[in-house]
Design an enzyme around this catalytic site. Sequence first.
Site, PDB file in Angstrom:
ATOM      1  N   LYS A 141       0.635  -1.325   0.113  1.00  8.83           N
ATOM      2  CA  LYS A 141      -0.323  -0.018  -0.318  1.00  8.83           C
ATOM      3  C   LYS A 141       1.035   1.438   0.118  1.00  8.83           C
ATOM      4  CE  LYS A 141      -3.175  -2.153   3.182  1.00  8.83           C
ATOM      5  NZ  LYS A 141      -4.074  -2.211   4.491  1.00  8.83           N
ATOM      6  N   GLY A 142       2.269   0.957   0.503  1.00  7.01           N
ATOM      7  CA  GLY A 142       2.883   2.200   0.514  1.00  7.01           C
ATOM      8  C   GLY A 142       2.594   2.982  -0.135  1.00  7.01           C
ATOM      9  N   LYS A 171      16.772   4.558   1.961  1.00  7.32           N
ATOM     10  CA  LYS A 171      17.604   4.403   2.767  1.00  7.32           C
ATOM     11  C   LYS A 171      18.814   3.278   2.467  1.00  7.32           C
ATOM     12  CE  LYS A 171      14.123   4.215   6.857  1.00  7.32           C
ATOM     13  NZ  LYS A 171      14.029   3.473   7.497  1.00  7.32           N
ATOM     14  N   ASP A 225       3.741   3.799   6.450  1.00 13.87           N
ATOM     15  CA  ASP A 225       2.215   3.520   7.853  1.00 13.87           C
ATOM     16  C   ASP A 225       3.630   3.278   8.806  1.00 13.87           C
ATOM     17  OD1 ASP A 225       3.856   1.103   6.485  1.00 13.87           O
ATOM     18  OD2 ASP A 225       2.001   0.528   8.036  1.00 13.87           O
ATOM     19  N   GLU A 245       7.714   2.340  -6.151  1.00 13.55           N
ATOM     20  CA  GLU A 245       7.539   1.794  -4.071  1.00 13.55           C
ATOM     21  C   GLU A 245       8.040   3.339  -3.836  1.00 13.55           C
ATOM     22  OE1 GLU A 245       7.937  -0.093  -2.321  1.00 13.55           O
ATOM     23  OE2 GLU A 245       8.028  -1.810  -2.159  1.00 13.55           O
ATOM     24  N   ASP A 246       7.172   3.130  -2.567  1.00 19.10           N
ATOM     25  CA  ASP A 246       7.306   4.452  -1.853  1.00 19.10           C
ATOM     26  C   ASP A 246       8.814   4.442  -0.880  1.00 19.10           C
ATOM     27  OD1 ASP A 246       7.307   1.931  -0.540  1.00 19.10           O
ATOM     28  OD2 ASP A 246       6.510   3.772   1.096  1.00 19.10           O
ATOM     29  N   PHE A 266      12.806   6.166  11.391  1.00 25.17           N
ATOM     30  CA  PHE A 266      11.484   5.779  10.817  1.00 25.17           C
ATOM     31  C   PHE A 266      10.205   6.606  10.624  1.00 25.17           C
ATOM     32  CE2 PHE A 266       8.521   1.797  12.444  1.00 25.17           C
ATOM     33  CZ  PHE A 266       8.001   2.066  11.465  1.00 25.17           C
ATOM     34  N   VAL A 267       9.908   6.806   9.034  1.00 26.55           N
ATOM     35  CA  VAL A 267       9.333   7.532   8.414  1.00 26.55           C
ATOM     36  C   VAL A 267       8.116   7.549   7.770  1.00 26.55           C
ATOM     37  CG1 VAL A 267      11.338   9.152   6.978  1.00 26.55           C
ATOM     38  CG2 VAL A 267      10.751   7.148   6.406  1.00 26.55           C
ATOM     39  N   ASP A 304      14.627   0.287   1.702  1.00 27.96           N
ATOM     40  CA  ASP A 304      15.801  -0.074   2.808  1.00 27.96           C
ATOM     41  C   ASP A 304      16.394  -1.591   3.391  1.00 27.96           C
ATOM     42  OD1 ASP A 304      16.161  -0.452   5.630  1.00 27.96           O
ATOM     43  OD2 ASP A 304      13.312   0.052   6.045  1.00 27.96           O
ATOM     44  N   ARG A 316      -0.753   6.642   6.786  1.00 27.87           N
ATOM     45  CA  ARG A 316      -0.772   6.842   5.357  1.00 27.87           C
ATOM     46  C   ARG A 316      -1.259   8.133   5.084  1.00 27.87           C
ATOM     47  NH1 ARG A 316       1.042   1.685   3.491  1.00 27.87           N
ATOM     48  NH2 ARG A 316       0.329   0.032   5.497  1.00 27.87           N
TER      49      ARG A 316
HETATM   50  C1  PRP Z   1       7.559  -1.631   2.125  1.00 32.50           C
HETATM   51  C2  PRP Z   1       7.833  -0.657   1.299  1.00 32.50           C
HETATM   52  C3  PRP Z   1       8.508  -1.783   0.646  1.00 32.50           C
HETATM   53  C4  PRP Z   1       9.125  -2.386   1.917  1.00 32.50           C
HETATM   54  C5  PRP Z   1      10.922  -1.919   1.647  1.00 32.50           C
HETATM   55  O1  PRP Z   1       6.659  -2.089   2.618  1.00 32.50           O
HETATM   56  O2  PRP Z   1       6.627  -0.711   1.124  1.00 32.50           O
HETATM   57  O3  PRP Z   1       7.716  -2.874   0.128  1.00 32.50           O
HETATM   58  O4  PRP Z   1       8.413  -2.056   2.738  1.00 32.50           O
HETATM   59  O5  PRP Z   1      11.868  -2.782   2.865  1.00 32.50           O
HETATM   60  P1  PRP Z   1      12.851  -3.538   2.005  1.00 32.50           P
HETATM   61  O6  PRP Z   1      13.689  -2.848   1.056  1.00 32.50           O
HETATM   62  O7  PRP Z   1      13.364  -4.070   4.130  1.00 32.50           O
HETATM   63  O8  PRP Z   1      12.036  -5.119   1.664  1.00 32.50           O
HETATM   64  P2  PRP Z   1       5.732  -2.603   3.288  1.00 32.50           P
HETATM   65  O9  PRP Z   1       6.202  -4.404   3.627  1.00 32.50           O
HETATM   66  O10 PRP Z   1       5.256  -1.686   4.729  1.00 32.50           O
HETATM   67  O11 PRP Z   1       4.132  -3.180   3.110  1.00 32.50           O
HETATM   68  P3  PRP Z   1       2.979  -1.425   2.862  1.00 32.50           P
HETATM   69  O12 PRP Z   1       3.344  -1.163   1.389  1.00 32.50           O
HETATM   70  O13 PRP Z   1       1.303  -1.772   2.676  1.00 32.50           O
HETATM   71  O14 PRP Z   1       3.127  -0.994   4.198  1.00 32.50           O
END
Ligand code: PRP
Length: 184
Positions: free
Chosen positions: A48-49, A136, A164, A104-105, A157-158, A108, A170
């Site tokens: 969803k991000g 990041k 979220d 992607e948002d 922590f953003v 990490d 969000r």
């Molecule tokens: C977040 C973000 C990426 C992922 C990045 O998604 O949107 O998909 O984490 O992290 P990584 O590089 O350590 O794999 P999340 O699983 O939190 O789901 P969301 O988008 O629904 O919040």
Amino acid sequence: MGRTHYVREDSERILLDQETIMKRVAELAKQISADYENKNLVAVCILKGSVMFFSDLMKEVTIPCELEFMSVSSYGSGSSSSGNVKIKYDLQDDIRDKDILIVEDIVDSGITLHNLTNLLKQRNPASLKICCLLDKKERRVAEIDVDYVGFEIPDEFVIGYGLDFDGKYRNYGEIGILKRELYE
Ligand code: PRP
């Protein structure tokens, strides 16, 4: 006189304000529009991000394209990566010979995108690139090339603008840093 937005109230500070985000989003869209001229662009929103970023970005893209959606998960309800990626909602159409741009948002550890790109490559798209609003970099574990990056950010922590904590925060147009006492 109401309260200010709960996301702002729960933020230690605002990292990226709306004007800064929108300016960078427009720049990315301009570059994407140029790079994908005469291609079969399919932009894939990773729910969803990336919902806010995807929506703003694609409004600024000026070439014909398709919009698709996927949902993957790599986190539990805490703040660190579990290392597992699960497809919760898959693309509905064949991507063979299409030019896929994953939107992607945040990247990490890179585990989500590493696994996701491996999976999508097996479906034989003409090309596969990644556009990510936030990077990041210092947290990277898996090797991943991000083709379009909005901002490199510190390991904080953003929240907000699609990002979220435990499902909340969000719905805000800016990106804040969550107050430590709210998650520690
Ligand atoms: C977040 C973000 C990426 C992922 C990045 O998604 O949107 O998909 O984490 O992290 P990584 O590089 O350590 O794999 P999340 O699983 O939190 O789901 P969301 O988008 O629904 O919040």
